[in-house]
Design a protein around this motif. Structure first.
Motif, PDB file in Angstrom:
ATOM      1  N   GLU A  97     -46.752 -31.370  40.601  1.00  0.00           N
ATOM      2  CA  GLU A  97     -47.293 -30.492  41.628  1.00  0.00           C
ATOM      3  C   GLU A  97     -48.811 -30.632  41.665  1.00  0.00           C
ATOM      4  O   GLU A  97     -49.454 -30.863  40.651  1.00  0.00           O
ATOM      5  CB  GLU A  97     -46.921 -29.057  41.286  1.00  0.00           C
ATOM      6  CG  GLU A  97     -47.416 -28.028  42.256  1.00  0.00           C
ATOM      7  CD  GLU A  97     -46.981 -26.634  41.873  1.00  0.00           C
ATOM      8  OE1 GLU A  97     -46.233 -26.032  42.663  1.00  0.00           O
ATOM      9  OE2 GLU A  97     -47.382 -26.156  40.802  1.00  0.00           O
ATOM     10  N   ARG A 105     -49.548 -25.466  47.492  1.00  0.00           N
ATOM     11  CA  ARG A 105     -48.902 -26.222  46.415  1.00  0.00           C
ATOM     12  C   ARG A 105     -48.190 -27.412  47.032  1.00  0.00           C
ATOM     13  O   ARG A 105     -47.344 -27.235  47.896  1.00  0.00           O
ATOM     14  CB  ARG A 105     -47.925 -25.345  45.647  1.00  0.00           C
ATOM     15  CG  ARG A 105     -48.616 -24.225  44.918  1.00  0.00           C
ATOM     16  CD  ARG A 105     -47.627 -23.357  44.146  1.00  0.00           C
ATOM     17  NE  ARG A 105     -48.316 -22.352  43.377  1.00  0.00           N
ATOM     18  CZ  ARG A 105     -48.782 -22.532  42.155  1.00  0.00           C
ATOM     19  NH1 ARG A 105     -48.606 -23.687  41.561  1.00  0.00           N
ATOM     20  NH2 ARG A 105     -49.409 -21.562  41.518  1.00  0.00           N
ATOM     21  N   GLN A 107     -45.941 -30.880  46.415  1.00  0.00           N
ATOM     22  CA  GLN A 107     -45.001 -31.519  45.483  1.00  0.00           C
ATOM     23  C   GLN A 107     -45.123 -33.035  45.588  1.00  0.00           C
ATOM     24  O   GLN A 107     -45.373 -33.555  46.667  1.00  0.00           O
ATOM     25  CB  GLN A 107     -43.564 -31.103  45.807  1.00  0.00           C
ATOM     26  CG  GLN A 107     -43.324 -29.609  45.730  1.00  0.00           C
ATOM     27  CD  GLN A 107     -43.594 -29.052  44.341  1.00  0.00           C
ATOM     28  OE1 GLN A 107     -43.122 -29.585  43.351  1.00  0.00           O
ATOM     29  NE2 GLN A 107     -44.372 -27.982  44.287  1.00  0.00           N
TER      30      GLN A 107
END
Length: 117
Positions: A97, A105, A107
């Motif tokens: 992350e 955030r 990924q």
């Protein structure tokens, strides 16, 4: 003896110059997908760079410790910065992350799995 020393020197030069690249996929806000590569250099860590066609992001990391986890700064061409954390599943794949300064955030996955994102 001279032959052995020359062979050892050439072998060590080959190891230090060995770069290995892997695909990377990053999923940012609104499911925007960034694609690129991560390049690992023997004993020196590596770097990654990804792009979605308009924005480029990159970062540099040091070799993973025994925990198989690395933390690294990330900088994007649109001014965003953040901190990424990656966990290696194998020496050639894993994910993690990125937490950007705006709180978003992102990924990411690296290795063969990135090709299916």
């Amino acid at each position: 003896m001279k032959t052995i020393l020359v062979a050892a020197l050439l072998g060590s030069i080959g190891l230090t110059a060995c770069d290995v690249s892997h695909p990377v996929a990053v999923v940012g806000p609104a499911n925007t997908v960034y694609r690129g590569t991560a390049t690992a250099t023997f004993l020196e860590g590596g770097w990654f760079q990804v792009s979605n066609g308009g924005t480029n992001c990159s970062g540099r990391y040091t070799p993973a410790s025994e925990t198989r986890k690395v933390t690294f700064p990330v900088k994007c061409s649109n001014g965003l910065t953040g901190v990424g954390t990656a966990q290696y599943e194998t020496p050639r794949s894993g994910g993690g992350e990125i937490v950007m300064q705006d709180g978003s955030r992102w990924q990411f996955i690296f290795g063969r799995g990135a090709l299916s994102v």
